[in-house]
Design an enzyme around this catalytic site. Structure first.
Site, PDB file in Angstrom:
ATOM      1  N   THR A  26      70.753  68.074  66.609  1.00 55.25           N
ATOM      2  CA  THR A  26      71.616  67.287  65.726  1.00 55.25           C
ATOM      3  C   THR A  26      71.474  67.813  64.302  1.00 55.25           C
ATOM      4  O   THR A  26      70.371  67.898  63.782  1.00 55.25           O
ATOM      5  CB  THR A  26      71.211  65.803  65.790  1.00 55.25           C
ATOM      6  OG1 THR A  26      71.457  65.332  67.107  1.00 55.25           O
ATOM      7  CG2 THR A  26      72.008  64.963  64.802  1.00 55.25           C
ATOM      8  N   GLN A 100      76.881  69.716  74.872  1.00 50.43           N
ATOM      9  CA  GLN A 100      76.076  68.585  75.350  1.00 50.43           C
ATOM     10  C   GLN A 100      76.846  67.273  75.196  1.00 50.43           C
ATOM     11  O   GLN A 100      77.228  66.870  74.089  1.00 50.43           O
ATOM     12  CB  GLN A 100      74.735  68.497  74.613  1.00 50.43           C
ATOM     13  CG  GLN A 100      73.778  67.588  75.399  1.00 50.43           C
ATOM     14  CD  GLN A 100      72.544  67.188  74.635  1.00 50.43           C
ATOM     15  OE1 GLN A 100      72.650  66.796  73.465  1.00 50.43           O
ATOM     16  NE2 GLN A 100      71.396  67.254  75.277  1.00 50.43           N
ATOM     17  N   ASN A 179      65.942  61.279  75.928  1.00 53.25           N
ATOM     18  CA  ASN A 179      65.662  60.863  74.546  1.00 53.25           C
ATOM     19  C   ASN A 179      66.116  59.458  74.170  1.00 53.25           C
ATOM     20  O   ASN A 179      66.376  59.163  73.006  1.00 53.25           O
ATOM     21  CB  ASN A 179      66.242  61.887  73.555  1.00 53.25           C
ATOM     22  CG  ASN A 179      65.636  63.271  73.763  1.00 53.25           C
ATOM     23  OD1 ASN A 179      64.594  63.382  74.408  1.00 53.25           O
ATOM     24  ND2 ASN A 179      66.249  64.295  73.237  1.00 53.25           N
ATOM     25  N   TYR A 181      68.865  57.725  74.987  1.00 51.56           N
ATOM     26  CA  TYR A 181      70.284  57.407  74.843  1.00 51.56           C
ATOM     27  C   TYR A 181      70.809  56.777  76.151  1.00 51.56           C
ATOM     28  O   TYR A 181      70.034  56.492  77.055  1.00 51.56           O
ATOM     29  CB  TYR A 181      71.051  58.652  74.370  1.00 51.56           C
ATOM     30  CG  TYR A 181      70.501  59.101  73.020  1.00 51.56           C
ATOM     31  CD1 TYR A 181      70.695  58.307  71.890  1.00 51.56           C
ATOM     32  CD2 TYR A 181      69.697  60.232  72.896  1.00 51.56           C
ATOM     33  CE1 TYR A 181      70.143  58.659  70.658  1.00 51.56           C
ATOM     34  CE2 TYR A 181      69.132  60.587  71.663  1.00 51.56           C
ATOM     35  CZ  TYR A 181      69.362  59.790  70.550  1.00 51.56           C
ATOM     36  OH  TYR A 181      68.803  60.109  69.342  1.00 51.56           O
ATOM     37  N   ARG A 228      70.032  67.061  81.242  1.00 55.07           N
ATOM     38  CA  ARG A 228      68.806  67.043  80.436  1.00 55.07           C
ATOM     39  C   ARG A 228      68.091  65.703  80.575  1.00 55.07           C
ATOM     40  O   ARG A 228      68.714  64.645  80.420  1.00 55.07           O
ATOM     41  CB  ARG A 228      69.123  67.287  78.974  1.00 55.07           C
ATOM     42  CG  ARG A 228      67.865  67.555  78.137  1.00 55.07           C
ATOM     43  CD  ARG A 228      68.197  67.825  76.684  1.00 55.07           C
ATOM     44  NE  ARG A 228      67.226  68.716  76.069  1.00 55.07           N
ATOM     45  CZ  ARG A 228      66.737  68.586  74.832  1.00 55.07           C
ATOM     46  NH1 ARG A 228      67.156  67.606  74.060  1.00 55.07           N
ATOM     47  NH2 ARG A 228      65.864  69.441  74.349  1.00 55.07           N
ATOM     48  N   GLY A 317      64.083  74.955  69.803  1.00 62.36           N
ATOM     49  CA  GLY A 317      64.841  74.156  68.848  1.00 62.36           C
ATOM     50  C   GLY A 317      64.612  74.610  67.418  1.00 62.36           C
ATOM     51  O   GLY A 317      65.343  75.462  66.892  1.00 62.36           O
TER      52      GLY A 317
HETATM   53  C1  PHB Z   1      67.936  63.041  66.492  1.00 59.45           C
HETATM   54  O1  PHB Z   1      68.915  63.112  65.741  1.00 59.45           O
HETATM   55  O2  PHB Z   1      66.804  62.817  66.076  1.00 59.45           O
HETATM   56  C2  PHB Z   1      68.148  63.281  67.923  1.00 59.45           C
HETATM   57  C3  PHB Z   1      69.417  63.396  68.442  1.00 59.45           C
HETATM   58  C4  PHB Z   1      69.587  63.636  69.786  1.00 59.45           C
HETATM   59  C5  PHB Z   1      68.485  63.748  70.588  1.00 59.45           C
HETATM   60  C6  PHB Z   1      67.228  63.641  70.067  1.00 59.45           C
HETATM   61  C7  PHB Z   1      67.057  63.417  68.732  1.00 59.45           C
HETATM   62  O3  PHB Z   1      68.614  63.967  71.883  1.00 59.45           O
END
Ligand code: PHB
Length: 360
Positions: A26, A100, A179, A181, A228, A317
């Protein structure tokens, strides 16, 4: 010769020139309102086209899927046109790129949603913590629990976004089920207290992910779809009472789709530690397809994971934020640029497209 990060590989239908994947990141640099990728975003992705594969930043699949400011989207014609410029620029440099697909569920705020609606989730449980809105930091709110009858509509949003991604020229899509969501909120029992077919047992909690995966595969073809997961990432107030059993089941069930890959975040992100102990090797062995490993890998650990057969590809990352030519730097054992965390989210080209490459 032993396989390493620089060996080519095929993930389903996608041929990678090396095994270094740019992880989804992000960066919050899309315009407010439209979510249409701009020149700056085209430049950023094209600079990183030497990765074997780029996974785009998590991208909302509908207006209700948004949870942060300045995100691009993948549900309007203008967004498709914007992303098309990104995919063309990456392809022109010999790269591959998948999008994604993201629905944030409860990790949002009414001010980020149409008509100030409440965020949606499996259960009406307010996550601890705060989110960035256009008005500043705000507490998460108690979300609205989705009715079972609404879930086909959520699946339809994934299908529409997948069609948009294919129209934009992506090589495939990655379903974001990690994560904390929406899909992860259904998977893990800290956030899913439902009493219908989508809650309770592991089979029930995995149902929405498997239905979404089937629907996306039906549109894109199984060899263009990855998933994922993040079994022990506590980020976004997440936990599960038995992650090993849950994610072993998920990995095994995903075998039915013959996916391009399974992508695992092997710990907690943002320095958050792990919510439980977990045997990633055990889960990995249950999955019959290609495996993408992510989290704090460096060159040596990446090569070791590939040589041992633990992973087929490694997603990097932060190193790709600061080193557009990370592949070349690893190849030549060159030093790496330091990433500036102040410019990770939002802002201009500073800390986005101005990291230097090695002299030619
Ligand atoms: C974040 O913006 O911190 C973030 C966004 C998407 C993710 C993990 C972290 O999958």
């Amino acid at each position: 010769m032993a396989l390493d990060l620089f060996s080519p590989v095929k993930l389903g239908a996608i041929t990678l020139k090396n095994r270094m994947v740019m992880a989804p990141l992000t960066r919050s640099r899309a315009p407010k309102g439209t979510g249409v990728p701009q020149d700056l975003n085209v430049t950023y992705y094209a600079q990183r086209a030497s990765a074997g594969l780029i996974v785009t930043e998590a991208t909302p699949i509908s207006a209700m899927a948004h949870g942060y400011i300045l995100l691009p989207g993948i549900y309007t014609d203008a967004q498709v046109a914007g992303w098309k410029r990104v995919t063309e620029a990456v392809h022109a440099k010999g790269g591959k790129i998948v999008l994604q697909l993201w629905h944030v569920g409860r990790i949002s705020h009414p001010s980020l949603l149409p008509n100030n609606e409440l965020p949606v989730a499996p259960s009406a449980i307010q996550p601890a913590g705060q989110t960035y809105t256009y008005e500043g930091l705000a507490d998460f709110v108690e979300p609205r629990a989705l009715e079972a009858a609404e879930l086909p509509g959520i699946i339809a949003e994934y299908v529409h976004a997948t069609k948009c991604a294919l129209a934009a020229g992506f090589d495939g899509v990655e379903i974001h089920a990690a994560n904390g969501y929406l899909l992860d909120q259904f998977l893990r029992d800290g956030s899913n207290k439902r009493t219908d077919n989508y809650g309770g047992s592991i089979e029930n909690r995995a149902r929405l992910l498997l239905e979404v995966t089937k629907a996306v595969v039906d549109v894109a073809g199984s060899d263009k779809v990855g998933v994922r997961i993040s079994p022990v990432n506590p980020f976004n107030d997440m936990q599960d009472s038995n992650p090993q059993a849950l994610f072993n089941y998920v990995a095994d069930q995903l075998n039915q789709f013959n996916l391009a890959y399974l992508h695992a975040v092997e710990g907690g992100i943002h320095g958050g530690g792990e919510s439980a102990s977990f045997d990633f090797e055990q889960m990995r062995k249950l999955f019959k397809g290609a495996y993408m490993a992510n989290l704090a890998y460096d060159k040596a650990r990446g090569n070791a994971a590939i040589a041992s057969g633990h992973a087929d590809v490694i997603a990097y990352g932060v190193p790709f934020i600061a080193n557009p030519d990370l592949v070349e730097r690893y190849k030549t054992d060159a030093s790496l640029n330091e990433a500036d965390s102040e410019t990770f989210y939002g802002g201009t080209e500073k800390g986005y497209t101005d990291y230097p490459t090695l002299p030619a």
